[in-house]
Design an enzyme around this catalytic site. Structure first.
Site, PDB file in Angstrom:
ATOM      1  N   PRO A 126      -4.840 -51.034   4.938  1.00 40.81           N
ATOM      2  CA  PRO A 126      -3.476 -51.360   4.498  1.00 40.81           C
ATOM      3  C   PRO A 126      -2.781 -52.362   5.417  1.00 40.81           C
ATOM      4  CG  PRO A 126      -3.853 -49.001   4.369  1.00 40.81           C
ATOM      5  CD  PRO A 126      -5.017 -49.570   5.106  1.00 40.81           C
ATOM      6  N   TYR A 127      -3.016 -52.238   6.709  1.00 46.21           N
ATOM      7  CA  TYR A 127      -2.421 -53.165   7.673  1.00 46.21           C
ATOM      8  C   TYR A 127      -2.959 -54.574   7.474  1.00 46.21           C
ATOM      9  CZ  TYR A 127      -1.824 -55.496  12.205  1.00 46.21           C
ATOM     10  OH  TYR A 127      -1.540 -56.393  13.190  1.00 46.21           O
ATOM     11  N   LEU A 128      -4.265 -54.699   7.353  1.00 45.97           N
ATOM     12  CA  LEU A 128      -4.859 -56.030   7.215  1.00 45.97           C
ATOM     13  C   LEU A 128      -4.546 -56.649   5.862  1.00 45.97           C
ATOM     14  CD1 LEU A 128      -8.297 -55.505   8.981  1.00 45.97           C
ATOM     15  CD2 LEU A 128      -6.255 -56.651   9.863  1.00 45.97           C
ATOM     16  N   LYS A 131      -1.088 -58.031   6.298  1.00 43.13           N
ATOM     17  CA  LYS A 131      -1.145 -59.245   7.108  1.00 43.13           C
ATOM     18  C   LYS A 131      -1.700 -60.414   6.300  1.00 43.13           C
ATOM     19  CE  LYS A 131       0.484 -58.550  11.264  1.00 43.13           C
ATOM     20  NZ  LYS A 131       1.672 -59.339  11.681  1.00 43.13           N
TER      21      LYS A 131
END
Length: 213
Positions: A126-128, A131
């Site tokens: 989810p973070y990548l 980003k």
């Protein structure tokens, strides 16, 4: 230059603000909590109170700046929803505010792996993904943008020497001190506009490394 750093109380951001202030720039740090203002002042920066998540627009904070830096992040303890509202939503709001107020220069602190978020594990994906979408938005915005993707961040003392590459897919650590120093250099290096590059600890002095991109 007058520079606004979003996520101004972060570990990289505080280092960056300290460098910018020491170089004679007017360094503004956007922070949510009034309790963080003293730390920014101690770094030589001007605290600006605002909320990346809850404020509908960031125009009032960006107006008058010569450049903006997105160094905010929801943090490792946050869930997927905050990755969308901070790491993606905050970056988009900052880009929109820059466009609305005529600020051309935008430097994004991204992440290794943002070029291939689908290959990450459940925790990092989810973070990548956030980003990756943020990077795409900024690249497509028409701003004079540079996207910096540091490797694994460490608190080791900076060396002033790094390895940078436009070939994506690398791995390796990099001190936060050196990330901040690279960001400060990039802000005054017009040749980096339009570039996305990865950043690791290395052997090349920062000015030479950036010039070689």
């Amino acid at each position: 230059m007058d520079i606004l750093v979003a996520g101004g109380h972060g570990k990289v951001a505080l280092r960056l603000l300290r460098i910018l202030a020491a170089q004679g720039h007017t360094a503004h740090g956007l922070v949510r909590s009034p309790e963080h203002a003293a730390d920014l002042r101690a770094a030589g920066a001007v605290p600006v109170l605002g909320d990346l998540e809850r404020d509908a627009a960031l125009d009032a904070y960006v107006k008058g700046a010569d450049a903006v830096v997105f160094a905010a992040g929801a943090g490792p303890g946050s869930g997927p929803e905050r990755k969308r509202t901070v790491d993606l939503g905050g970056a988009v709001k900052l880009a929109d505010a820059a466009l609305a107020t005529g600020v051309r220069r935008y430097v994004m602190v991204s992440s290794i792996g943002a070029d291939r978020p689908e290959s990450a594990g459940d925790t990092m994906r989810p973070y990548l993904m956030a980003k990756a979408e943020a990077d795409d938005y900024v690249r497509g915005s028409g701003l004079d943008a540079t996207i910096v993707r540091p490797g694994s961040l460490t608190d080791e003392p900076g060396t002033g020497r790094v390895r940078v590459t436009r070939e994506l897919g690398g791995r390796g650590p990099v001190p936060r001190d050196d990330v901040a120093a690279v960001l400060a250099h990039v802000l005054t290096a017009p040749a980096t506009i339009g570039l996305t590059f990865e950043l690791f600890g290395g052997d090349t002095p920062i000015p030479d490394a950036i010039a070689g991109l």
